[in-house]
Design an enzyme around this catalytic site. Structure first.
Site, PDB file in Angstrom:
ATOM      1  N   ARG A   1       0.803  -1.217   0.000  1.00 58.98           N
ATOM      2  CA  ARG A   1       0.000   0.000   0.000  1.00 58.98           C
ATOM      3  C   ARG A   1       0.844   1.279   0.000  1.00 58.98           C
ATOM      4  O   ARG A   1       0.328   2.372  -0.212  1.00 58.98           O
ATOM      5  CB  ARG A   1      -0.953   0.001   1.199  1.00 58.98           C
ATOM      6  CG  ARG A   1      -2.180  -0.877   0.976  1.00 58.98           C
ATOM      7  CD  ARG A   1      -3.104  -0.838   2.173  1.00 58.98           C
ATOM      8  NE  ARG A   1      -2.688  -1.790   3.195  1.00 58.98           N
ATOM      9  CZ  ARG A   1      -3.311  -1.958   4.358  1.00 58.98           C
ATOM     10  NH1 ARG A   1      -4.371  -1.215   4.654  1.00 58.98           N
ATOM     11  NH2 ARG A   1      -2.873  -2.836   5.236  1.00 58.98           N
TER      12      ARG A   1
ATOM     13  N   GLY B   1       2.896 -15.086   8.333  1.00 55.40           N
ATOM     14  CA  GLY B   1       2.391 -14.551   9.588  1.00 55.40           C
ATOM     15  C   GLY B   1       3.476 -14.174  10.575  1.00 55.40           C
ATOM     16  O   GLY B   1       4.648 -14.524  10.434  1.00 55.40           O
TER      17      GLY B   1
ATOM     18  N   ASP C   1       7.512  -1.172  11.312  1.00 56.75           N
ATOM     19  CA  ASP C   1       6.605  -0.131  10.815  1.00 56.75           C
ATOM     20  C   ASP C   1       5.777   0.495  11.942  1.00 56.75           C
ATOM     21  O   ASP C   1       4.744   1.109  11.689  1.00 56.75           O
ATOM     22  CB  ASP C   1       5.691  -0.682   9.723  1.00 56.75           C
ATOM     23  CG  ASP C   1       4.825  -1.845  10.196  1.00 56.75           C
ATOM     24  OD1 ASP C   1       4.973  -2.274  11.368  1.00 56.75           O
ATOM     25  OD2 ASP C   1       4.005  -2.331   9.399  1.00 56.75           O
TER      26      ASP C   1
ATOM     27  N   ASN D   1       0.752   1.741   7.288  1.00 59.44           N
ATOM     28  CA  ASN D   1       0.439   0.898   6.138  1.00 59.44           C
ATOM     29  C   ASN D   1       0.527   1.644   4.818  1.00 59.44           C
ATOM     30  O   ASN D   1       0.693   1.024   3.775  1.00 59.44           O
ATOM     31  CB  ASN D   1      -0.966   0.298   6.288  1.00 59.44           C
ATOM     32  CG  ASN D   1      -1.025  -0.739   7.390  1.00 59.44           C
ATOM     33  OD1 ASN D   1      -0.206  -1.646   7.447  1.00 59.44           O
ATOM     34  ND2 ASN D   1      -1.988  -0.590   8.287  1.00 59.44           N
TER      35      ASN D   1
ATOM     36  N   ARG E   1      29.304  25.571   4.368  1.00 58.36           N
ATOM     37  CA  ARG E   1      29.502  24.149   4.103  1.00 58.36           C
ATOM     38  C   ARG E   1      30.412  23.521   5.155  1.00 58.36           C
ATOM     39  O   ARG E   1      31.024  24.228   5.967  1.00 58.36           O
ATOM     40  CB  ARG E   1      30.065  23.966   2.693  1.00 58.36           C
ATOM     41  CG  ARG E   1      29.060  24.338   1.596  1.00 58.36           C
ATOM     42  CD  ARG E   1      29.707  24.368   0.227  1.00 58.36           C
ATOM     43  NE  ARG E   1      30.326  23.090  -0.107  1.00 58.36           N
ATOM     44  CZ  ARG E   1      31.168  22.925  -1.130  1.00 58.36           C
ATOM     45  NH1 ARG E   1      31.515  23.975  -1.882  1.00 58.36           N
ATOM     46  NH2 ARG E   1      31.676  21.745  -1.382  1.00 58.36           N
TER      47      ARG E   1
END
Length: 453
Positions: free
Chosen positions: A15, A79, A102, A225, A331
């Site tokens: 997704r 699973g 996640d 998700n 920098r």
């Protein structure tokens, strides 16, 4: 006590609509899975880290190659129980915490509290009570109020769907317990998968108590998700950072327009305008003012420094009471001593700028050391690169460099020297000398300029 941390990171994340594994998508400038690892490392002293990889395994391993991680491969997605079982041979006998790559906002205190409840007669489960529990597994308790099972949404009865206490998926047990329970899991469910959550019922059947705890904030256990959910967590994370900074002494022009993508520490009476981005490790001293839309990365900004709008400071250090910008770029390797000034459209790199020195307009100063009280005129550059090697420019104290000068390194400008505007300096300029290095002007009378035919 040795602790194993298992992080599940094998999912494809379809997704997300991305070629990149889901756990590598960034929250606050850092891959989600790295947030999880860092929380675990804060919670426990030298944990053994195990990351279960599958889709995009090579990318995940490359992204975490700097960390001491045992990677376990889940070649088939069968699973969460099956995923954890891939680590069984590497686990010790003590506590094992199962986390998710996640679920990036889990906090160290929550993990510490969870593990404290684990021993041979106890396992621990992190739960959360939600007003809208749709999509979450429900916590089933017996008449004594003990957690005895978790029922997934698709397998729950109408009565169980009314339960508001939900499974976060985060749990802790001993390695011995997991070696007993995981091989006994069944895939006889609506998804045909081996659910890690089924070990709760196994623990209850053995008389092992399932201790439960809840996180301080629901956001700690919110998973990702898709990009919409990731964006929502980003805003939650940034709002927490904004609140922390304000409590520590910073005023924010708009707390909703702030991005901290690393570690930002502040002194007192700091002001941060809108649209600023802080990356890596940044410290802002007392009284620092950061103008709008500035980017500061891996830098230490001294007290009372003003950074004006649209400036970028990277890998640099300022001693204090400095003025930078607008539209300036410092920098890596730049150091400004006190009261040094860097003005608009000025770029520095590996430059040490002495106390009270000024580079106010349209200049490039790289691989250079400037003494105290130096004035660099507009349009001046240090020609530090010969096409192969870099060379340094050394400028003494109280030097005046006229506008549009080119200092061809390696070159030294002595104390109190002056370089006339428009000069190209290739040789040493002695102390107190005036260097004029430009062609004689020639005026041609009656010259006809080009014209269109």
């Amino acid at each position: 006590m040795s602790i194993d941390v298992v992080i599940l990171a094998a999912g494809q994340g379809s997704r997300m609509r991305s070629q990149k594994p889901k756990v590598l998508h960034e929250l606050a400038g850092k891959p989600m899975v790295r947030h999880v690892i860092e929380s675990a490392m804060k919670a426990f002293s030298s944990p053994r880290l195990h990351v279960v990889v599958g889709h995009g395994a090579d990318q995940v391993q490359a992204a975490l190659s700097d960390l001491p991680i045992n990677f376990a491969h889940q070649h088939e997605q069968r699973g969460t129980g099956h995923a954890v079982s891939q680590t069984l041979e590497a686990l010790g006998n003590g506590p094992v915490v199962v986390l998710y790559g996640d679920v990036p906002m889990i906090q160290a205190p929550t993990l510490s509290a969870l593990v404290e409840r684990v021993d041979e007669q106890h396992m621990a489960l992190l739960t959360v009570t939600m007003a809208n529990p749709h999509g979450y597994g429900r916590i089933v308790r017996n008449d004594q109020g003990q957690a005895v099972a978790i029922v997934e949404q698709k397998d729950a009865s109408a009565e169980q769907l009314e339960i508001g206490e939900c499974n976060t998926g985060i749990l802790a047990a001993t390695g011995d317990q997991l070696r007993r329970w995981l091989p006994a899991l069944s895939s006889d469910n609506a998804q045909g998968e081996y659910y890690l959550t089924d070990i709760i019922a196994m623990a209850a059947s053995e008389g092992i108590e399932v201790a439960t705890a809840e996180p301080a904030l629901v956001s700690e256990v919110q998973g990702v998700n898709d990009r919409v959910q990731l964006s929502a967590l980003e805003r939650i994370h940034q709002s927490h950072e904004a609140e922390r900074l304000m409590r520590e002494g910073a005023s924010l022009a708009d707390p909703k327009r702030l991005d901290v993508r690393g570690e930002l520490s502040v002194g007192q009476d700091v002001f941060i305008d809108v649209g600023c981005i802080f990356e890596g490790r940044v410290h802002l001293g007392n009284g620092v003012h950061v103008g709008p839309y500035s980017i500061i990365r891996d830098a230490s900004i001294g007290d009372a420094t003003r950074i004006e709008a649209h400036s970028m400071v990277e890998g640099s250090e300022t001693a204090g009471d400095n003025a930078i910008g607008p539209f300036a770029r410092l920098r890596p390797g730049t150091r400004l001593e006190k009261k040094a000034r860097i003005g608009n459209f000025v770029e520095t790199k590996k430059a040490h700028v002495g106390e009270g020195s000024k580079i106010n307009h349209l200049s490039y100063i790289g691989d250079a050391t400037l003494g105290k009280g130096v004035n660099i005129g507009a349009g001046t550059i240090t020609c530090n690169y010969d096409g192969v090697n870099k060379h340094r420019t050394e400028v003494g104290h109280n030097v005046f460099i006229g506008s549009n000068s080119a200092l061809v390194a390696p070159v030294t400008i002595g104390d109190g020297a002056t370089v006339a505007a428009g000069s190209t300096v290739t040789d040493t300029v002695e102390d107190q000398a005036l260097a004029i290095a430009r062609a004689r002007q020639i005026n041609k009378q009656g010259w006809t300029p080009p014209h269109r035919k």
